[in-house]
Design an enzyme around this catalytic site. Structure first.
Site, PDB file in Angstrom:
ATOM      1  N   GLU A  38       5.472  -0.786 -11.579  1.00 57.17           N
ATOM      2  CA  GLU A  38       5.894  -1.644 -10.661  1.00 57.17           C
ATOM      3  C   GLU A  38       7.212  -2.262 -10.953  1.00 57.17           C
ATOM      4  O   GLU A  38       7.475  -2.405 -11.852  1.00 57.17           O
ATOM      5  CB  GLU A  38       4.603  -2.499 -10.481  1.00 57.17           C
ATOM      6  CG  GLU A  38       5.148  -3.949  -9.613  1.00 57.17           C
ATOM      7  CD  GLU A  38       5.415  -3.716  -8.137  1.00 57.17           C
ATOM      8  OE1 GLU A  38       4.536  -3.028  -7.601  1.00 57.17           O
ATOM      9  OE2 GLU A  38       6.619  -4.007  -7.821  1.00 57.17           O
ATOM     10  N   ALA A  42       6.787  -8.287 -11.077  1.00 60.19           N
ATOM     11  CA  ALA A  42       5.437  -8.967 -11.071  1.00 60.19           C
ATOM     12  C   ALA A  42       4.372  -7.961 -10.301  1.00 60.19           C
ATOM     13  O   ALA A  42       4.699  -7.357  -9.657  1.00 60.19           O
ATOM     14  CB  ALA A  42       5.662 -10.257 -10.417  1.00 60.19           C
ATOM     15  N   GLY A  44       1.036  -7.235  -8.201  1.00 56.34           N
ATOM     16  CA  GLY A  44       0.186  -7.971  -6.989  1.00 56.34           C
ATOM     17  C   GLY A  44       0.952  -7.696  -5.633  1.00 56.34           C
ATOM     18  O   GLY A  44       0.407  -7.889  -4.687  1.00 56.34           O
ATOM     19  N   GLY A  45       2.265  -7.050  -5.626  1.00 60.98           N
ATOM     20  CA  GLY A  45       2.877  -6.441  -4.369  1.00 60.98           C
ATOM     21  C   GLY A  45       3.098  -7.677  -3.595  1.00 60.98           C
ATOM     22  O   GLY A  45       3.397  -8.431  -3.652  1.00 60.98           O
ATOM     23  N   CYS A  47       1.439  -8.462  -1.081  1.00 62.22           N
ATOM     24  CA  CYS A  47       0.251  -9.497  -0.792  1.00 62.22           C
ATOM     25  C   CYS A  47       0.383 -10.609  -1.563  1.00 62.22           C
ATOM     26  O   CYS A  47       0.413 -11.822  -1.070  1.00 62.22           O
ATOM     27  CB  CYS A  47      -1.095  -8.722  -1.012  1.00 62.22           C
ATOM     28  SG  CYS A  47      -2.503  -9.764  -0.987  1.00 62.22           S
ATOM     29  N   ALA A 322      -4.526  -5.835   3.015  1.00 59.35           N
ATOM     30  CA  ALA A 322      -4.758  -5.818   1.685  1.00 59.35           C
ATOM     31  C   ALA A 322      -5.984  -5.231   1.358  1.00 59.35           C
ATOM     32  O   ALA A 322      -6.249  -4.266   0.388  1.00 59.35           O
ATOM     33  CB  ALA A 322      -4.529  -7.332   1.131  1.00 59.35           C
ATOM     34  N   HIS A 446     -29.691 -23.859   8.961  1.00 57.54           N
ATOM     35  CA  HIS A 446     -29.149 -24.794   9.574  1.00 57.54           C
ATOM     36  C   HIS A 446     -28.855 -26.193   9.339  1.00 57.54           C
ATOM     37  O   HIS A 446     -29.646 -26.760   8.131  1.00 57.54           O
ATOM     38  CB  HIS A 446     -30.190 -25.239  10.851  1.00 57.54           C
ATOM     39  CG  HIS A 446     -30.127 -26.378  11.720  1.00 57.54           C
ATOM     40  ND1 HIS A 446     -29.112 -26.166  13.008  1.00 57.54           N
ATOM     41  CD2 HIS A 446     -30.311 -27.686  11.719  1.00 57.54           C
ATOM     42  CE1 HIS A 446     -29.304 -27.392  13.529  1.00 57.54           C
ATOM     43  NE2 HIS A 446     -29.954 -28.068  12.773  1.00 57.54           N
TER      44      HIS A 446
HETATM   45  P1  FAD Z   1       2.234  -3.638  -1.479  1.00 60.66           P
HETATM   46  O1  FAD Z   1       1.481  -4.675  -1.383  1.00 60.66           O
HETATM   47  O2  FAD Z   1       3.485  -3.783  -0.532  1.00 60.66           O
HETATM   48  O3  FAD Z   1       2.731  -3.372  -2.797  1.00 60.66           O
HETATM   49  C1  FAD Z   1       3.536  -2.210  -2.872  1.00 60.66           C
HETATM   50  C2  FAD Z   1       4.396  -2.192  -4.514  1.00 60.66           C
HETATM   51  O4  FAD Z   1       4.949  -0.973  -4.826  1.00 60.66           O
HETATM   52  C3  FAD Z   1       5.418  -3.295  -4.318  1.00 60.66           C
HETATM   53  O5  FAD Z   1       5.381  -4.464  -5.160  1.00 60.66           O
HETATM   54  C4  FAD Z   1       6.722  -2.745  -4.504  1.00 60.66           C
HETATM   55  O6  FAD Z   1       7.711  -3.357  -5.125  1.00 60.66           O
HETATM   56  C5  FAD Z   1       6.114  -1.364  -5.372  1.00 60.66           C
HETATM   57  N1  FAD Z   1       7.031  -0.157  -5.362  1.00 60.66           N
HETATM   58  C6  FAD Z   1       7.564   0.262  -4.178  1.00 60.66           C
HETATM   59  N2  FAD Z   1       8.214   1.379  -4.522  1.00 60.66           N
HETATM   60  C7  FAD Z   1       8.146   1.587  -6.025  1.00 60.66           C
HETATM   61  C8  FAD Z   1       8.559   2.387  -6.755  1.00 60.66           C
HETATM   62  N3  FAD Z   1       9.493   3.368  -6.387  1.00 60.66           N
HETATM   63  N4  FAD Z   1       8.274   2.231  -8.209  1.00 60.66           N
HETATM   64  C9  FAD Z   1       7.776   1.173  -8.605  1.00 60.66           C
HETATM   65  N5  FAD Z   1       7.060   0.245  -7.743  1.00 60.66           N
HETATM   66  C10 FAD Z   1       7.335   0.581  -6.373  1.00 60.66           C
HETATM   67  N6  FAD Z   1      -2.891  -8.735   4.534  1.00 60.66           N
HETATM   68  C11 FAD Z   1      -4.200  -9.084   4.653  1.00 60.66           C
HETATM   69  O7  FAD Z   1      -4.916  -8.482   4.572  1.00 60.66           O
HETATM   70  N7  FAD Z   1      -4.442 -10.493   4.633  1.00 60.66           N
HETATM   71  C12 FAD Z   1      -3.403 -11.293   4.760  1.00 60.66           C
HETATM   72  O8  FAD Z   1      -3.493 -12.500   5.014  1.00 60.66           O
HETATM   73  C13 FAD Z   1      -2.183 -10.909   4.939  1.00 60.66           C
HETATM   74  N8  FAD Z   1      -1.114 -11.900   4.943  1.00 60.66           N
HETATM   75  C14 FAD Z   1       0.280 -11.240   4.730  1.00 60.66           C
HETATM   76  C15 FAD Z   1       1.243 -12.381   5.085  1.00 60.66           C
HETATM   77  C16 FAD Z   1       2.798 -11.609   4.964  1.00 60.66           C
HETATM   78  C17 FAD Z   1       3.749 -12.683   5.276  1.00 60.66           C
HETATM   79  C18 FAD Z   1       2.962 -10.243   4.791  1.00 60.66           C
HETATM   80  C19 FAD Z   1       4.198  -9.869   4.714  1.00 60.66           C
HETATM   81  C20 FAD Z   1       1.807  -9.262   4.658  1.00 60.66           C
HETATM   82  C21 FAD Z   1       0.385  -9.715   4.809  1.00 60.66           C
HETATM   83  N9  FAD Z   1      -0.680  -9.010   4.474  1.00 60.66           N
HETATM   84  C22 FAD Z   1      -1.947  -9.538   4.782  1.00 60.66           C
HETATM   85  C23 FAD Z   1      -0.317  -7.711   4.367  1.00 60.66           C
HETATM   86  C24 FAD Z   1      -0.569  -7.209   2.993  1.00 60.66           C
HETATM   87  O9  FAD Z   1       0.269  -7.897   2.038  1.00 60.66           O
HETATM   88  C25 FAD Z   1      -0.438  -5.654   2.720  1.00 60.66           C
HETATM   89  O10 FAD Z   1      -1.353  -5.127   3.701  1.00 60.66           O
HETATM   90  C26 FAD Z   1      -0.876  -5.249   1.324  1.00 60.66           C
HETATM   91  O11 FAD Z   1       0.156  -5.864   0.313  1.00 60.66           O
HETATM   92  C27 FAD Z   1      -0.416  -3.622   1.110  1.00 60.66           C
HETATM   93  O12 FAD Z   1      -0.588  -3.301  -0.080  1.00 60.66           O
HETATM   94  P2  FAD Z   1      -0.050  -1.982  -0.629  1.00 60.66           P
HETATM   95  O13 FAD Z   1      -0.782  -1.883  -2.186  1.00 60.66           O
HETATM   96  O14 FAD Z   1      -0.158  -0.819   0.244  1.00 60.66           O
HETATM   97  O15 FAD Z   1       1.549  -2.348  -0.668  1.00 60.66           O
END
Ligand code: FAD
Ligand code: NAI
Length: 467
Positions: A38, A42, A44-45, A47, A322, A446
């Protein structure tokens, strides 16, 4: 967490978001030697750091502020001198996020997942680099997520013109805000700032808000949010945003032709969708193809065109949620362990955390019509639900769509208090292939909001009692 001296793994997951970290933990539980790379510093991405969690914290906090000012009095609770302390509100949000990211580090340690900090670049179908360090893996999972889609010609400075990330961290309440895009982010973050005192105008290209949702839900939600003070300019496209000394000027034009107009605002939020993120990932070195929009195509087991490389979450498209990413992460780990990993993409709930909440699972009425599927509709308003009436949250309804011939539940669409929790009941019922009658004949406590789901299911056979 294992030490960072190992270089050969069964599985390396690139990306520590909900797709990636969940996949890594499940694979480790199943006996694989796993690393997760990552780069944001940090876990958690999107999300956890700049998405689901900080937005829900601010939605809850701003709801409390708004309730104290506007709603408590009706319950006989008099409060005066309600004041906003934005710094404390933002500080609490950062604290919640920090605690969760540390929590995932703990889970990695507990499950012996090696956490590699840095940006990964694939160098082949079974190898990658992070800085100068080289790693090999029997399998690689790409879980690199997505980023905000840019609006051509509009520069995001995260101060005056912001993406969702900037909108989650404004240092003061803007007097006015233009939100570009009436999607999920536009409505959630538009609601946050509107509740805190900002005059919010949402400009949407299409002629409805929340385009993928059931038409009836979209229309009712718009009416409810307008009553809360949000203004909508539907069927308009933004042709430019000019930053000025005191804010920005947004140029808009009706999509179907007509006079252009300008809207001045202190802050402009660009929320027109998200695009896959694969920058610097080196997919080409591994031989992994991407589609014209940059998504990584996969088969039903999330396998890319290269057998050792899988992809999950936002980067493969579909619903960018997410919980969808998490399900795919678990399924891939289980597939790699020789189990029957599977995700039912037809039953992924979507929730919009406005007030009231909006929740949806399965097919919408417009989808069923387009597919020529005959269906029955059952509907029940929260106004007739005793728990909703008791708490004074009577807006919205539950709508259940069931196959006309078999009564099998095909979809559910809710606006109402805790709709995001209530939708889980219908999702489970759908996973078990339940009929509307199955839900209708299940005893619900209820008084509870869930009784509205039961009554909507009863209404499919026109046997609801309380309407
Ligand atoms: P991500 O969470 O984007 O994680 C990908 C990670 O990969 C990132 O941390 C990035 O830094 C890392 N990365 C990228 N390239 C590299 C690399 N080459 N080397 C190492 N690390 C790398 N979804 C919901 O279900 N409920 C919600 O309430 C919701 N609210 C949201 C609110 C906002 C404001 C936003 C922007 C999104 C929201 N979402 C919500 C959507 C949700 O955040 C995403 O669908 C989810 O995070 C996708 O998960 P992921 O693991 O695919 O990617
Ligand atoms: P979105 O796809 O939900 O909505 C974007 C909106 O912008 C659409 O209505 C679209 O028609 C409109 N649009 C596109 N171009 C435009 C233009 N030039 N001018 C005016 N309008 C335009 O995307 P959003 O809101 O950015 O959210 C991205 C994703 O993040 C969501 O699709 C969702 O997957 C995820 N998310 C999920 C949340 C949840 O589950 N509660 C909360 C927030 C985000």
């Amino acid at each position: 967490m294992a030490t960072n001296t190992e270089t050969a793994f069964d599985l390396v997951v690139v990306g520590g978001g909900p797709g990636g970290y969940v996949c890594a933990i499940r694979a480790a539980q199943l006996g694989m030697k796993v690393a997760c790379v990552e780069k944001r510093g940090a876990l958690g991405g999107t999300c956890l750091n700049v998405g689901c969690i900080p937005s829900k914290v601010l939605l809850q906090s701003s709801h409390h502020f708004h309730s104290a000012k506007e709603e408590f009095a009706a319950h006989g609770v008099k409060v005066s001198g309600v004041e906003l302390d934005l710094a404390t509100m933002m500080g609490r949000k950062d604290k919640v996020v920090g605690e969760f990211t540390k929590g995932i580090e703990f889970l990695f340690k507990k499950n012996k997942v090696t956490y590699v900090k840095g940006a990964a670049t694939l160098t082949g179908p079974n190898s990658l680099k992070v800085g100068d360090a080289e790693y090999t893996a029997k399998n690689i999972v790409v879980a690199t997520g997505s980023v905000s889609a840019p609006l051509p010609g509009v520069e995001v400075d995260e101060k005056t013109v912001v993406s969702s990330t900037g909108a989650l961290a404004l240092g003061k309440v803007p007097g006015s805000m233009v939100v570009i895009g009436a999607g999920v982010i536009g409505l959630e973050l538009g609601s946050v700032w509107s509740r805190l005192g900002t005059k919010v105008t949402v400009v949407e290209f299409l002629d409805k808000i929340l385009p993928p949702f059931d038409d009836e839900v979209s229309k009712n939600t718009q009416r409810i949010l307008e009553k809360q003070g949000l203004a909508f300019k539907l069927g308009h496209k933004v042709t430019g945003v000019k930053a000025t000394k005191s804010g920005a000027t947004v140029s808009v034009e009706p999509v179907k032709g007509g006079d252009a107009a300008e809207i001045k605002a202190d802050v402009v939020l660009v929320a027109i969708g998200r695009r896959p993120y694969t920058e610097g990932l080196g997919l080409e070195a591994a031989g992994v193809v991407v589609d014209p929009k940059g998504f990584v195509p996969v088969d039903s087991h999330c396998r890319t065109n290269v057998p050792s490389v899988y992809a999950i979450g936002d980067v493969i498209g579909g619903l960018m949620l997410a919980h969808k990413a998490e399900e795919e992460g678990v399924a891939v780990a289980e597939t790699l362990a020789g189990q029957a990993g599977h995700v039912n993409h037809g039953i992924i709930p979507s929730v919009v955390y406005t007030n009231p909440e909006i929740a949806s699972v399965g097919k919408t009425e417009q989808q069923l019509k387009a597919e020529g599927v005959a269906y029955n509709v059952g509907k029940f308003p929260f106004l007739a639900n005793s728990r909703a009436k008791a708490s004074g949250e009577t807006q919205g309804f539950v709508k259940i769509l069931a196959d006309k011939r078999t009564d099998k539940v095909l979809g559910a669409h809710l606006i109402g208090p805790n709709a995001g929790e209530l939708i889980a009941e219908v999702a489970i019922a759908m996973e078990f292939g339940a009929s509307a009658e199955d839900i209708a004949r299940t005893c619900h406590a209820h008084p509870s909001l869930a009784e509205a789901v039961k009554e909507a299911a009863m209404d499919v056979a026109k046997s609801a009692i309380h309407i």
